[in-house]
Design a protein around this motif. Structure first.
Motif, PDB file in Angstrom:
ATOM      1  N   ARG A 123     -76.822 -79.927 -99.604  1.00 56.52           N
ATOM      2  CA  ARG A 123     -77.849 -79.202 -98.985  1.00 56.52           C
ATOM      3  C   ARG A 123     -79.531 -79.498 -99.457  1.00 56.52           C
ATOM      4  NH1 ARG A 123     -75.894 -74.270 -95.933  1.00 56.52           N
ATOM      5  NH2 ARG A 123     -74.193 -74.689 -96.357  1.00 56.52           N
ATOM      6  N   ARG A 124     -79.443 -79.007-100.274  1.00 59.03           N
ATOM      7  CA  ARG A 124     -81.046 -79.520-100.808  1.00 59.03           C
ATOM      8  C   ARG A 124     -80.728 -80.684-101.570  1.00 59.03           C
ATOM      9  NH1 ARG A 124     -83.414 -73.517-102.521  1.00 59.03           N
ATOM     10  NH2 ARG A 124     -82.830 -72.296-101.137  1.00 59.03           N
ATOM     11  N   GLU A 125     -80.606 -80.924-101.788  1.00 57.80           N
ATOM     12  CA  GLU A 125     -81.098 -82.602-102.449  1.00 57.80           C
ATOM     13  C   GLU A 125     -81.225 -83.339-101.411  1.00 57.80           C
ATOM     14  OE1 GLU A 125     -78.334 -79.998-105.595  1.00 57.80           O
ATOM     15  OE2 GLU A 125     -78.382 -80.526-103.491  1.00 57.80           O
ATOM     16  N   LEU A 126     -80.422 -82.950-100.861  1.00 58.27           N
ATOM     17  CA  LEU A 126     -80.133 -84.458 -99.709  1.00 58.27           C
ATOM     18  C   LEU A 126     -81.086 -83.850 -98.942  1.00 58.27           C
ATOM     19  CD1 LEU A 126     -78.691 -86.570 -97.573  1.00 58.27           C
ATOM     20  CD2 LEU A 126     -77.268 -84.361 -96.103  1.00 58.27           C
ATOM     21  N   THR A 127     -82.029 -83.012 -98.510  1.00 56.65           N
ATOM     22  CA  THR A 127     -83.325 -82.199 -97.179  1.00 56.65           C
ATOM     23  C   THR A 127     -83.960 -82.902 -98.021  1.00 56.65           C
ATOM     24  OG1 THR A 127     -82.509 -79.934 -97.899  1.00 56.65           O
ATOM     25  CG2 THR A 127     -81.490 -80.440 -95.532  1.00 56.65           C
ATOM     26  N   GLN A 128     -84.286 -82.492-100.019  1.00 53.89           N
ATOM     27  CA  GLN A 128     -85.194 -83.153-100.832  1.00 53.89           C
ATOM     28  C   GLN A 128     -85.533 -84.886-100.695  1.00 53.89           C
ATOM     29  OE1 GLN A 128     -86.268 -81.364-103.945  1.00 53.89           O
ATOM     30  NE2 GLN A 128     -88.319 -81.823-104.223  1.00 53.89           N
ATOM     31  N   PHE A 129     -84.705 -85.220-100.668  1.00 53.89           N
ATOM     32  CA  PHE A 129     -84.526 -86.734-100.141  1.00 53.89           C
ATOM     33  C   PHE A 129     -85.334 -87.658 -98.222  1.00 53.89           C
ATOM     34  CE2 PHE A 129     -82.157 -90.957 -98.834  1.00 53.89           C
ATOM     35  CZ  PHE A 129     -82.507 -91.552-100.236  1.00 53.89           C
ATOM     36  N   ILE A 130     -84.537 -86.432 -97.963  1.00 51.08           N
ATOM     37  CA  ILE A 130     -85.328 -86.572 -96.214  1.00 51.08           C
ATOM     38  C   ILE A 130     -86.571 -86.462 -96.155  1.00 51.08           C
ATOM     39  CG2 ILE A 130     -85.398 -85.682 -93.625  1.00 51.08           C
ATOM     40  CD1 ILE A 130     -82.335 -85.540 -94.417  1.00 51.08           C
ATOM     41  N   TRP A 131     -86.896 -85.327 -96.641  1.00 49.20           N
ATOM     42  CA  TRP A 131     -88.669 -84.954 -96.718  1.00 49.20           C
ATOM     43  C   TRP A 131     -89.404 -86.341 -97.338  1.00 49.20           C
ATOM     44  CZ3 TRP A 131     -91.104 -80.120 -97.653  1.00 49.20           C
ATOM     45  CH2 TRP A 131     -91.343 -79.420 -96.616  1.00 49.20           C
ATOM     46  N   LYS A 132     -88.598 -86.515 -98.384  1.00 48.02           N
ATOM     47  CA  LYS A 132     -89.755 -87.954 -98.892  1.00 48.02           C
ATOM     48  C   LYS A 132     -89.427 -89.234 -97.987  1.00 48.02           C
ATOM     49  CE  LYS A 132     -88.589 -86.468-103.530  1.00 48.02           C
ATOM     50  NZ  LYS A 132     -88.031 -86.607-104.353  1.00 48.02           N
ATOM     51  N   LEU A 133     -88.328 -89.653 -97.396  1.00 45.67           N
ATOM     52  CA  LEU A 133     -88.380 -90.839 -97.560  1.00 45.67           C
ATOM     53  C   LEU A 133     -89.148 -90.574 -95.892  1.00 45.67           C
ATOM     54  CD1 LEU A 133     -84.138 -91.916 -96.836  1.00 45.67           C
ATOM     55  CD2 LEU A 133     -86.280 -92.952 -98.230  1.00 45.67           C
ATOM     56  N   TRP A 134     -88.937 -89.351 -95.230  1.00 51.87           N
ATOM     57  CA  TRP A 134     -89.528 -89.426 -94.038  1.00 51.87           C
ATOM     58  C   TRP A 134     -90.996 -89.793 -93.930  1.00 51.87           C
ATOM     59  CZ3 TRP A 134     -85.909 -85.623 -90.536  1.00 51.87           C
ATOM     60  CH2 TRP A 134     -84.934 -87.022 -90.119  1.00 51.87           C
TER      61      TRP A 134
END
Length: 295
Positions: A166-177
């Motif tokens: 959950r942390r790796e995925l959500t941080q990846f989303i922060w960067k993408l968005w």
């Protein structure tokens, strides 16, 4: 941090500013939390506003009161939660400001209970009430590509991926968005604590399945969901804020959502800002709250 029982939830929330000031309720999205509004609330409370910033269902210290309640993330649940929260706090009218999931909750209350809303600040396209019936039809390929995470959450692989990473995925989303936002690790970690909520995964998965019609909703919310299916107009004064660098909602030159706003309306496109608008451009967001707060 404060808590109050409201509808199906014990809602955790931050509050700042004078108790007798005009009220702004500020609502975060996925995958973010109340700290998205820290600078906005500081600016507004310094101008005499009472700022109330709740954790949405499935985030932070907000909890369901009953183990039997469906861990729904559907739009009707978010709107109903906001109305119940206002009732529990005795807030008759407020400016509502939000983005992503929080913008959806704000739009719903503004559309269906306009007598409770002084004004609205909404981001990421503005009119955030979902057309679930229309979601069965594909969007253009560029939009479909950007919705990868939603389709991922439709699978059991996605459930496991969100649960384990959950942390790796959500941080990846922060960067993408928000590709032009230079947030640091400490800033992300502060918000990521909210994703340790025991209901986070269930609520997120249900949200992204329900909006495509692949998961049933909470039966107690069927009547409200039917009202939202009519795509109701919003009559209250509104400012829509779009980040020019939003990685999930690419900027549209034509304002397709404008037809749903029948009151005083303004849209602003802000360069250098991505999806997490209030944390990336707090001054702009706060100024928009003051603007619509004039009624």
């Amino acid at each position: 941090m404060k808590t109050i029982e409201a509808g199906a939830l014990s809602v955790a929330y931050l509050e700042s500013g004078p108790a007798d000031g005009p009220v702004a309720i500020l609502l975060h999205g996925f995958p973010y939390d109340v700290h998205a509004f820290d600078a906005v609330a500081e600016r507004l409370s310094g101008q005499g506003w009472r700022c109330v910033v709740p954790y949405l269902r499935g985030y932070g210290a907000t909890r369901f009161l009953s183990s039997d309640t469906l861990r729904s993330g559907q739009q009707a649940a978010l709107g109903n939660d906001l109305l119940a929260f206002m009732d529990a706090l005795g807030i008759e009218r407020a400016v509502l400001g939000g983005y992503d999931w929080g913008g959806r909750a704000a739009c719903i209350v503004a559309a269906l209970w306009p007598e409770r809303v002084v004004g609205l600040v909404s981001c990421n396209g503005g009119y955030n009430i979902q057309d679930i019936a229309g979601a069965k039809h594909p969007a253009d390929p560029d939009a479909e590509f950007r919705y990868w995470y939603q389709y991922y959450f439709h699978t059991e692989r996605g459930v496991e991926g969100l649960s384990r990473n959950r942390r790796e995925l959500t941080q990846f989303i922060w960067k993408l968005w928000s590709p032009t936002w230079n947030f640091d690790q400490a800033m992300f970690d502060q918000s990521a604590e909210a994703f340790d909520n025991p209901d986070f995964v269930d609520v997120v998965i249900h949200s992204y399945r329900h909006r495509f019609g692949v998961a049933a909703g909470d039966g107690d919310l069927d009547a409200l969901e039917q009202r939202l299916a009519d795509q109701p107009d919003i009559t209250v004064p509104t400012v829509v804020l779009d980040g020019a660098d939003d990685g999930v909602h690419p900027l549209q030159s034509d304002d397709k959502g404008a037809r749903h706003f029948t009151g005083r309306y303004r849209r602003a496109i802000v360069p250098g800002v991505g999806h997490n608008f209030p944390q990336e451009a707090p001054e702009v967001f706060a100024d928009a709250v003051v603007e619509v707060g004039r009624g």
